[in-house]
Design a protein around this motif. Structure first.
Motif, PDB file in Angstrom:
ATOM      1  N   MET A 185       9.364   5.135   4.894  1.00 39.10           N
ATOM      2  CA  MET A 185      10.631   4.828   4.240  1.00 39.10           C
ATOM      3  C   MET A 185      10.408   4.313   2.825  1.00 39.10           C
ATOM      4  O   MET A 185      11.081   4.727   1.879  1.00 39.10           O
ATOM      5  CB  MET A 185      11.413   3.789   5.054  1.00 39.10           C
ATOM      6  N   ILE A 186       9.415   3.419   2.658  1.00 42.79           N
ATOM      7  CA  ILE A 186       9.146   2.846   1.336  1.00 42.79           C
ATOM      8  C   ILE A 186       8.559   3.890   0.397  1.00 42.79           C
ATOM      9  O   ILE A 186       8.867   3.912  -0.801  1.00 42.79           O
ATOM     10  CB  ILE A 186       8.214   1.631   1.461  1.00 42.79           C
ATOM     11  N   VAL A 187       7.690   4.766   0.914  1.00 44.40           N
ATOM     12  CA  VAL A 187       7.144   5.838   0.073  1.00 44.40           C
ATOM     13  C   VAL A 187       8.267   6.703  -0.481  1.00 44.40           C
ATOM     14  O   VAL A 187       8.309   7.016  -1.677  1.00 44.40           O
ATOM     15  CB  VAL A 187       6.139   6.700   0.877  1.00 44.40           C
ATOM     16  N   PHE A 188       9.190   7.099   0.382  1.00 39.69           N
ATOM     17  CA  PHE A 188      10.323   7.908  -0.061  1.00 39.69           C
ATOM     18  C   PHE A 188      11.197   7.132  -1.043  1.00 39.69           C
ATOM     19  O   PHE A 188      11.606   7.661  -2.083  1.00 39.69           O
ATOM     20  CB  PHE A 188      11.157   8.340   1.156  1.00 39.69           C
ATOM     21  N   MET A 189      11.471   5.881  -0.724  1.00 37.24           N
ATOM     22  CA  MET A 189      12.327   5.061  -1.583  1.00 37.24           C
ATOM     23  C   MET A 189      11.685   4.843  -2.948  1.00 37.24           C
ATOM     24  O   MET A 189      12.350   4.910  -3.983  1.00 37.24           O
ATOM     25  CB  MET A 189      12.610   3.713  -0.905  1.00 37.24           C
ATOM     26  N   TYR A 190      10.377   4.622  -2.968  1.00 39.20           N
ATOM     27  CA  TYR A 190       9.674   4.365  -4.233  1.00 39.20           C
ATOM     28  C   TYR A 190       9.637   5.615  -5.101  1.00 39.20           C
ATOM     29  O   TYR A 190       9.739   5.536  -6.329  1.00 39.20           O
ATOM     30  CB  TYR A 190       8.257   3.891  -3.944  1.00 39.20           C
ATOM     31  N   ALA A 191       9.476   6.786  -4.466  1.00 41.48           N
ATOM     32  CA  ALA A 191       9.509   8.034  -5.226  1.00 41.48           C
ATOM     33  C   ALA A 191      10.899   8.299  -5.782  1.00 41.48           C
ATOM     34  O   ALA A 191      11.052   8.851  -6.869  1.00 41.48           O
ATOM     35  CB  ALA A 191       9.055   9.203  -4.340  1.00 41.48           C
ATOM     36  N   LEU A 192      11.919   7.883  -5.032  1.00 45.95           N
ATOM     37  CA  LEU A 192      13.298   8.093  -5.461  1.00 45.95           C
ATOM     38  C   LEU A 192      13.723   7.077  -6.519  1.00 45.95           C
ATOM     39  O   LEU A 192      14.282   7.432  -7.557  1.00 45.95           O
ATOM     40  CB  LEU A 192      14.236   8.003  -4.255  1.00 45.95           C
ATOM     41  N   SER A 193      13.443   5.807  -6.260  1.00 48.39           N
ATOM     42  CA  SER A 193      13.856   4.736  -7.172  1.00 48.39           C
ATOM     43  C   SER A 193      12.930   3.540  -7.008  1.00 48.39           C
ATOM     44  O   SER A 193      13.107   2.744  -6.078  1.00 48.39           O
ATOM     45  CB  SER A 193      15.305   4.317  -6.895  1.00 48.39           C
ATOM     46  N   PRO A 194      11.948   3.382  -7.877  1.00 45.51           N
ATOM     47  CA  PRO A 194      11.067   2.212  -7.787  1.00 45.51           C
ATOM     48  C   PRO A 194      11.839   0.896  -7.834  1.00 45.51           C
ATOM     49  O   PRO A 194      11.470  -0.057  -7.152  1.00 45.51           O
ATOM     50  CB  PRO A 194      10.154   2.378  -9.010  1.00 45.51           C
ATOM     51  N   ARG A 195      12.872   0.855  -8.627  1.00 48.49           N
ATOM     52  CA  ARG A 195      13.684  -0.371  -8.709  1.00 48.49           C
ATOM     53  C   ARG A 195      14.230  -0.745  -7.337  1.00 48.49           C
ATOM     54  O   ARG A 195      14.201  -1.912  -6.928  1.00 48.49           O
ATOM     55  CB  ARG A 195      14.843  -0.169  -9.684  1.00 48.49           C
ATOM     56  N   MET A 196      14.740   0.229  -6.611  1.00 47.63           N
ATOM     57  CA  MET A 196      15.296  -0.022  -5.284  1.00 47.63           C
ATOM     58  C   MET A 196      14.203  -0.461  -4.305  1.00 47.63           C
ATOM     59  O   MET A 196      14.399  -1.382  -3.504  1.00 47.63           O
ATOM     60  CB  MET A 196      15.979   1.242  -4.767  1.00 47.63           C
ATOM     61  N   ALA A 197      13.039   0.169  -4.375  1.00 43.67           N
ATOM     62  CA  ALA A 197      11.935  -0.191  -3.485  1.00 43.67           C
ATOM     63  C   ALA A 197      11.451  -1.605  -3.749  1.00 43.67           C
ATOM     64  O   ALA A 197      11.178  -2.370  -2.812  1.00 43.67           O
ATOM     65  CB  ALA A 197      10.789   0.806  -3.651  1.00 43.67           C
ATOM     66  N   TYR A 198      11.351  -1.973  -5.026  1.00 41.36           N
ATOM     67  CA  TYR A 198      10.914  -3.327  -5.360  1.00 41.36           C
ATOM     68  C   TYR A 198      11.956  -4.361  -4.922  1.00 41.36           C
ATOM     69  O   TYR A 198      11.609  -5.452  -4.478  1.00 41.36           O
ATOM     70  CB  TYR A 198      10.653  -3.445  -6.858  1.00 41.36           C
ATOM     71  N   HIS A 199      13.215  -4.017  -5.054  1.00 34.77           N
ATOM     72  CA  HIS A 199      14.252  -4.937  -4.616  1.00 34.77           C
ATOM     73  C   HIS A 199      14.218  -5.113  -3.099  1.00 34.77           C
ATOM     74  O   HIS A 199      14.412  -6.226  -2.578  1.00 34.77           O
ATOM     75  CB  HIS A 199      15.629  -4.437  -5.055  1.00 34.77           C
ATOM     76  N   PHE A 200      13.985  -4.027  -2.370  1.00 37.25           N
ATOM     77  CA  PHE A 200      13.906  -4.127  -0.913  1.00 37.25           C
ATOM     78  C   PHE A 200      12.750  -5.035  -0.508  1.00 37.25           C
ATOM     79  O   PHE A 200      12.889  -5.885   0.385  1.00 37.25           O
ATOM     80  CB  PHE A 200      13.736  -2.742  -0.304  1.00 37.25           C
ATOM     81  N   SER A 201      11.610  -4.859  -1.164  1.00 41.00           N
ATOM     82  CA  SER A 201      10.464  -5.716  -0.856  1.00 41.00           C
ATOM     83  C   SER A 201      10.766  -7.165  -1.210  1.00 41.00           C
ATOM     84  O   SER A 201      10.341  -8.094  -0.509  1.00 41.00           O
ATOM     85  CB  SER A 201       9.229  -5.233  -1.623  1.00 41.00           C
ATOM     86  N   GLU A 202      11.501  -7.366  -2.277  1.00 38.75           N
ATOM     87  CA  GLU A 202      11.921  -8.722  -2.642  1.00 38.75           C
ATOM     88  C   GLU A 202      12.754  -9.344  -1.526  1.00 38.75           C
ATOM     89  O   GLU A 202      12.563 -10.523  -1.164  1.00 38.75           O
ATOM     90  CB  GLU A 202      12.729  -8.680  -3.940  1.00 38.75           C
ATOM     91  N   PHE A 204       0.815  -1.214   0.000  1.00 39.63           N
ATOM     92  CA  PHE A 204       0.000   0.000   0.000  1.00 39.63           C
ATOM     93  C   PHE A 204       0.844   1.258   0.000  1.00 39.63           C
ATOM     94  O   PHE A 204       0.344   2.351  -0.291  1.00 39.63           O
ATOM     95  CB  PHE A 204      -1.062   0.008   1.115  1.00 39.63           C
ATOM     96  N   ALA A 205       2.156   1.153   0.275  1.00 42.05           N
ATOM     97  CA  ALA A 205       3.050   2.292   0.048  1.00 42.05           C
ATOM     98  C   ALA A 205       3.204   2.530  -1.459  1.00 42.05           C
ATOM     99  O   ALA A 205       3.158   3.678  -1.922  1.00 42.05           O
ATOM    100  CB  ALA A 205       4.411   2.033   0.683  1.00 42.05           C
ATOM    101  N   PHE A 206       3.391   1.448  -2.220  1.00 43.53           N
ATOM    102  CA  PHE A 206       3.460   1.577  -3.685  1.00 43.53           C
ATOM    103  C   PHE A 206       2.172   2.206  -4.220  1.00 43.53           C
ATOM    104  O   PHE A 206       2.201   3.108  -5.059  1.00 43.53           O
ATOM    105  CB  PHE A 206       3.640   0.203  -4.345  1.00 43.53           C
ATOM    106  N   ILE A 207       1.038   1.712  -3.735  1.00 44.32           N
ATOM    107  CA  ILE A 207      -0.257   2.208  -4.205  1.00 44.32           C
ATOM    108  C   ILE A 207      -0.413   3.696  -3.882  1.00 44.32           C
ATOM    109  O   ILE A 207      -0.943   4.471  -4.696  1.00 44.32           O
ATOM    110  CB  ILE A 207      -1.394   1.391  -3.577  1.00 44.32           C
ATOM    111  N   SER A 208       0.056   4.113  -2.718  1.00 45.18           N
ATOM    112  CA  SER A 208      -0.052   5.528  -2.334  1.00 45.18           C
ATOM    113  C   SER A 208       0.670   6.424  -3.338  1.00 45.18           C
ATOM    114  O   SER A 208       0.127   7.443  -3.788  1.00 45.18           O
ATOM    115  CB  SER A 208       0.540   5.746  -0.942  1.00 45.18           C
ATOM    116  N   VAL A 209       1.891   6.046  -3.695  1.00 47.23           N
ATOM    117  CA  VAL A 209       2.667   6.852  -4.636  1.00 47.23           C
ATOM    118  C   VAL A 209       2.042   6.805  -6.023  1.00 47.23           C
ATOM    119  O   VAL A 209       1.946   7.829  -6.717  1.00 47.23           O
ATOM    120  CB  VAL A 209       4.132   6.368  -4.679  1.00 47.23           C
ATOM    121  N   LEU A 210       1.599   5.627  -6.438  1.00 48.46           N
ATOM    122  CA  LEU A 210       1.000   5.504  -7.766  1.00 48.46           C
ATOM    123  C   LEU A 210      -0.297   6.293  -7.877  1.00 48.46           C
ATOM    124  O   LEU A 210      -0.595   6.879  -8.922  1.00 48.46           O
ATOM    125  CB  LEU A 210       0.758   4.024  -8.090  1.00 48.46           C
ATOM    126  N   HIS A 211      -1.091   6.324  -6.812  1.00 45.16           N
ATOM    127  CA  HIS A 211      -2.301   7.146  -6.821  1.00 45.16           C
ATOM    128  C   HIS A 211      -1.941   8.629  -6.909  1.00 45.16           C
ATOM    129  O   HIS A 211      -2.642   9.413  -7.570  1.00 45.16           O
ATOM    130  CB  HIS A 211      -3.127   6.892  -5.555  1.00 45.16           C
TER     131      HIS A 211
END
Length: 356
Positions: free
Chosen positions: A207-224, A144-151
């Motif tokens: 943290m994830i909201v900030f990371m996803y706005a900065l670099s989605p690749r990095m946020a997805y890797h962290f979630s992985e 839902f952090a990803f969804i927040s940024v995408l919305h």
């Protein structure tokens, strides 16, 4: 390790590069790259890559190993703005810089994940259900952090494409039911466990909201990385307590979730599977934990696929495309038992650069 060339700058997912759909499905889509102030600047021209959907396939789990390997089935498709015509070779310094950035992102993610694991190991060495409660409270936060940024991007008119929102919501829905199962098993009985889990989750969200706005690749890797740990945790628990679990009844919430009438959301988060191909049986608590573990494997594969921009599609969208285009791709069916055998190995190895 699956490589990408995504910039550390922020991006929203462009409908123009998200799938090989018909042109009419893109009429209302806006390319984020051309509209956002955080403009994506490729390091150089891109080489030609076949226009083909890319999917992630997991290798078979080796019982004696505790690492995870995910390999890419075939190359990512061509981005919309190069039209499949390609562009020329990148300078060596560009490739070197991009590889360095990817390696830095992954190193930070691994350090953060290992730090959280040490906290969990310290507090929950012998309290399995409490550990699972904390883990599931944390694990659902990124979606839902990803969804927040995408919305937010959608509200600004930078991006309007449903696949990422659908899949991430389905992932959060799956993790929510994992959490309900752990609550029914008594994992949230202690106030201190609830306090720790909820406060970590709040900090983790921002943290994830900030990371996803900065670099989605990095946020997805962290979630992985988080999902890898979840898989390994459940796998070890099953091996240690399997016989005991087979004599315990399954929680009612697990039976309803895995065997209920409407399993659309259950299929939606499994992007490497054709819908309706995984239908779990739930006869005892052992079956419940087997399916939770396998769910975490599916999350790993989806997060791996997301690290290539435009690579994610709703599994249900293929059935829609098939009625319009006989050549539409369908996601390959993969055995989720094989997700943990080396994603850890791949994320720590030097990345191989790939344009998308």
């Amino acid at each position: 390790m699956m490589a990408t060339t995504l910039s550390p700058a922020a991006f929203a997912i462009s409908a123009l590069s998200s799938s090989p759909l018909k042109a009419k499905r893109h009429n209302n889509s806006a390319s984020f790259y051309s509209q956002t102030p955080f403009r994506y600047n490729p390091l150089s021209a891109r080489p030609s890559i076949p226009r083909k959907a890319s999917w992630v396939r997991a290798t078979v789990l080796q019982d004696q190993e505790e690492k995870v390997v995910v390999e890419e089935s075939f190359p990512a498709k061509t981005s919309a703005d190069d039209g499949g015509k390609g562009g020329g070779n990148e300078p060596p310094e560009s490739s070197s810089l991009e590889s360095w950035v990817i390696k830095l992102e992954q190193s930070v993610n691994i350090f953060l994940t290992d730090s959280v694991i040490k906290v969990l190991d310290t507090f929950y060495h012998d309290r399995h259900y409490a550990r699972f409660f904390v883990l599931e409270t944390i694990a659902r936060v990124p979606y839902f952090a990803f969804i927040s940024v995408l919305h937010l991007y959608e509200s600004f008119g930078w991006w309007r494409k449903a696949d990422y929102l659908k899949v991430h919501f389905a992932e959060s829905w799956n993790e929510m039911h994992h959490l309900l199962i752990m609550e029914e098993l008594g994992g949230d009985a202690w106030w201190v466990d609830r306090f720790l889990a909820q406060h970590i989750a709040v900090a983790y969200y921002f943290m994830i909201v900030f990371m996803y706005a900065l670099s989605p690749r990095m946020a997805y890797h962290f979630s992985e990385c988080v999902e890898i740990h979840a898989y390994e945790t459940y796998d070890k628990f099953i091996k240690a307590k399997g016989e005991e679990l087979k004599t315990s009844p399954a929680p009612e919430v697990a039976v309803k979730y895995y065997t209920g009438g409407d399993l659309y959301m259950f299929d939606e988060f499994q992007t490497s599977r054709v819908p309706n191909t995984r239908r779990p049986k739930i006869e005892n608590l052992y079956d419940v934990f087997i399916n939770i573990r396998d769910d975490e494997a599916e999350h790993c594969k989806t997060m791996k696929a997301c690290q290539t921009h435009g690579n994610l599609r709703s599994p249900h969208s293929y059935a829609e495309d098939a009625s319009e285009d006989d050549s539409a791709c369908v996601p390959p069916q993969t055995d989720c038992q094989g997700i943990v055998d080396g994603i850890k190995k791949s994320v720590t190895s030097p990345p191989v650069k790939q344009d998308i």
